[in-house]
Design a protein around this motif. Sequence first.
Motif, mmCIF file in Angstrom:
data_model
loop_
_atom_site.group_PDB
_atom_site.id
_atom_site.type_symbol
_atom_site.label_atom_id
_atom_site.label_comp_id
_atom_site.label_asym_id
_atom_site.label_seq_id
_atom_site.Cartn_x
_atom_site.Cartn_y
_atom_site.Cartn_z
ATOM 1 N N VAL A 478 0.869 -1.050 0.008
ATOM 2 C CA VAL A 478 0.137 0.111 0.115
ATOM 3 C C VAL A 478 0.996 1.344 -0.060
ATOM 4 C CG1 VAL A 478 -2.004 -1.097 1.139
ATOM 5 C CG2 VAL A 478 -0.349 0.140 2.444
ATOM 6 N N ILE A 479 2.075 1.129 0.222
ATOM 7 C CA ILE A 479 3.112 2.344 0.211
ATOM 8 C C ILE A 479 4.191 2.108 -0.808
ATOM 9 C CG2 ILE A 479 4.583 3.957 1.741
ATOM 10 C CD1 ILE A 479 3.225 2.947 4.170
ATOM 11 N N SER A 480 4.939 1.321 -0.569
ATOM 12 C CA SER A 480 6.119 1.112 -1.686
ATOM 13 C C SER A 480 6.870 -0.091 -1.236
ATOM 14 C CB SER A 480 6.810 2.342 -1.716
ATOM 15 O OG SER A 480 7.712 2.670 -0.531
ATOM 16 N N PRO A 481 7.592 -0.904 -1.992
ATOM 17 C CA PRO A 481 8.373 -1.989 -1.744
ATOM 18 C C PRO A 481 9.703 -1.415 -0.288
ATOM 19 C CG PRO A 481 8.126 -1.917 -3.880
ATOM 20 C CD PRO A 481 7.319 -0.556 -3.506
ATOM 21 N N ARG A 482 10.044 0.053 -0.727
ATOM 22 C CA ARG A 482 11.085 0.459 -0.064
ATOM 23 C C ARG A 482 10.536 0.307 1.653
ATOM 24 N NH1 ARG A 482 13.062 5.666 -2.355
ATOM 25 N NH2 ARG A 482 13.170 6.375 -0.169
ATOM 26 N N ALA A 483 9.436 1.029 1.373
ATOM 27 C CA ALA A 483 8.777 1.339 2.613
ATOM 28 C C ALA A 483 8.524 -0.001 3.551
ATOM 29 C CB ALA A 483 7.319 1.953 2.546
ATOM 30 N N GLY A 484 8.230 -1.147 2.565
ATOM 31 C CA GLY A 484 7.990 -2.290 3.286
ATOM 32 C C GLY A 484 9.107 -3.006 3.890
ATOM 33 N N ALA A 485 10.244 -2.732 3.145
ATOM 34 C CA ALA A 485 11.534 -3.368 3.826
ATOM 35 C C ALA A 485 12.002 -2.373 4.988
ATOM 36 C CB ALA A 485 12.679 -3.118 2.420
ATOM 37 N N ALA A 486 11.845 -1.107 4.857
ATOM 38 C CA ALA A 486 12.160 -0.362 6.074
ATOM 39 C C ALA A 486 11.321 -0.814 7.303
ATOM 40 C CB ALA A 486 11.955 1.108 5.856
ATOM 41 N N ALA A 487 10.046 -1.221 6.948
ATOM 42 C CA ALA A 487 9.342 -1.441 8.046
ATOM 43 C C ALA A 487 9.390 -3.082 8.776
ATOM 44 C CB ALA A 487 7.780 -1.468 7.717
ATOM 45 N N MET A 488 9.979 -3.984 7.731
ATOM 46 C CA MET A 488 10.395 -5.247 8.150
ATOM 47 C C MET A 488 11.527 -5.195 9.120
ATOM 48 S SD MET A 488 9.393 -8.261 8.186
ATOM 49 C CE MET A 488 8.021 -8.328 6.643
ATOM 50 N N GLU A 489 12.392 -4.342 8.752
ATOM 51 C CA GLU A 489 13.867 -4.243 9.444
ATOM 52 C C GLU A 489 13.390 -3.751 10.745
ATOM 53 O OE1 GLU A 489 18.094 -2.017 9.107
ATOM 54 O OE2 GLU A 489 16.528 -1.493 7.491
ATOM 55 N N ALA A 490 12.776 -2.694 10.775
ATOM 56 C CA ALA A 490 12.261 -1.986 12.158
ATOM 57 C C ALA A 490 11.890 -3.005 13.228
ATOM 58 C CB ALA A 490 11.493 -0.672 11.972
#
Length: 764
Positions: A478-490
Amino acid sequence: MTPSNNPALPAKDPSHEAQFLKDLESEGWDVDGEAPPETPATAQDPDALRAPNGDPLDLDSRQVFYAGGTVGEINARGFWKMDREGLPYCVHPLPLWPVEIIEAVTQDGGTSVYIRVRFARVHGGVGELKLPLGELGGFGRKDHALVRAGWKPPSSKRSGAVEETLTYAIKELAELGQLPTRMGYEIAGWVDHRTHVRPGADLYVGQTLGSTATKGSRDVWAKTVTELMDDSGICAFVVACALGSLFRGVVPLPHSTSHIVNLTGAPSRGKTTMLKVIASIAGVMEKPLGYVEGASTLRGLENRLGACNHGWVLVDEIDQLLMGDVDGGSTKLMFMANGGGREKASQSGGSIQGVTWTVTIISTGNKALLDMATSAKKGEALTTRIFELDILDADLTTFAERSELTPRQQRLAENYGWGYPAAVEAIASSRAEWIQRFYEIDVEQRSNPRLAPIFDDQARLLAFFELALLGAELAEKVISPRAGAAAMEAVGIAMARYEQEPEQGITQSLHRQHKLLLDLHEWLSFNAGRFVWKGYAWKEPARAPVDTNGDTYAGMSEGERQAEQARYLTSTALGGGRGALGQVKQVRAMKDETDFEGELVLGAAALDELERVAKIDRAELTTAAKAFGLLQTNEKDRDGYKLSGALKAQLGGGTRGLKLLLRKPDLAEQARALSAVALKGAWRPNRWADDTGMADLWSEQDSAALEAVANDNAALAAQGYTLDAGGDEDAEVYIPGFDDEEDARRAAAQSAATLAPLFGGDKA
């Protein structure tokens, strides 16, 4: 703008003017061109009820919303009736007319009828509200929703005529099919497999404020949120938590617990900005639509929680909500986390169930909630419901690109609301796949040997992280692949804090019990002057003494100074007339103010003050002492400790207290011991007697720490100290070389030994 007799526009507020123009345009005005051709609007024209062409405030307008003959008429000039001679007269100059009937599903599965009405505001313009049918009356109330929205009610003499005309208008227009009827919801969250409802949405008919709207560009919003999540790990984490909350009501969680994510720490570091970023997922960022303040009432917050079911609730400065609570806010926090549903009295004398919810609460505050509340009775349970982060956390950082923060916020103020509808669509269209993914995540986390010791014991904590992981995967869509990667890392960084070596087995519960015992030591040190001390008591080290010639000479040893301090504190505690709080036996000289080794007896007054002032509950203290093998008792099958006559007198009354071994609790050692054998007691030196002269009824348990105490006692004996079990336990401690010569001769005459008994034991 045409026509020329339009209402005056406010000149001082451009944003208000823009909104005003937007309202007029929705009414049928062409704000940029010529006026549309006039088409008489009548009750027989269904379109007139949705988009009237005339200005309702134009007194020359002949627009009619309802024509009921002798019953009355509602037109642009207000409510009208016919007198006995058949001449019309105005009952009330501000019109109010029905637009739509809404049959709303209630929390208990029933149906409530709402009417969407439009009305002329006394200060200009047109307003709109969705009101329960019962609210279309009693207009004279000052707190009536219409009054608050700007409609001036009729006088009490004319109120009945207005209500009558309005009632007939609703009835007859509905019968003619000119008043549309549709479905709505008083409840929020997932109302079926495809539909999610939240405040501000068209399907929601409740009065709770909220924003569910889109504005600007979806791409600008997504790019800006992605940049913010890249810049801050905390931002990425809370966005994952917010999106993950939309899976409540979809995946089978083991508990209906609501979780609280609290951001604490220094001001002006981005805590409130985090809330605004989350608010932009569904609508406007600013309060009160985007988030609420902690200064709100508990009832108001309860309504907001219920209206945000299966979603997130944002609370700024939540510690303000808890200020002044004697329990540190633990009762309120537990109420928020447990999902409401408390019974309330109804106006008819019966009872009704309050609103319920399962949400993720994301809050900010200057103080840590667990520090405020966990020492209270329900504090231990809160540790699995609250996850706290310092805004200056070294791993999950706050915003680093400070110069870019303001421009990004400005872009979000103009572009928002695109994440929520996309998230709902992504979940609804692949519901079965998301449920399957939830089960896979559950197996992954439970099989992780470094997390299993925590998650196997804390199902609520596991559910919190499972939702966050789902939210991180949803962010990619719903946001972007980059946002998903940042969220998963956090989320991974946050979970790593609970990792431990498989053999350690340190549960979060054991962590909290360990902290409680350390808090007890701090409290004891702070209140040292209110205890009877035997043996030693902490005293700040002294500088080397200097004689009149400037030469240093050997003064008292630290042990001698601390023995003197023990006598001084004892006299202070017993000299106040209230009695001491308890008794401390310190078996060796202390290295600092909390370097305890020995025994502690707490009287009734001490236990009361611990609970009232230090927020340390007796039951939780007893449980923690048991867990670490520190609890002592002289009564079989009871956790209490029966006081001797002398000790009762010293403590100002009471027959029972609590007795603990006093030493610094070793978390790792205790975890290893618990994994090997359940602790039932603690080892003690031979013939260490209690105040009644009886051996404590302990189960024997080996302890390296107390073996060291026994070795210290042996070393003291080698230095000239005598431990005499047969002497008077309450006698003053004598240390050779400390008292003056007269005291020394007197002490020597009283006993052949050089030292009165300290703790008991075989004679040297």
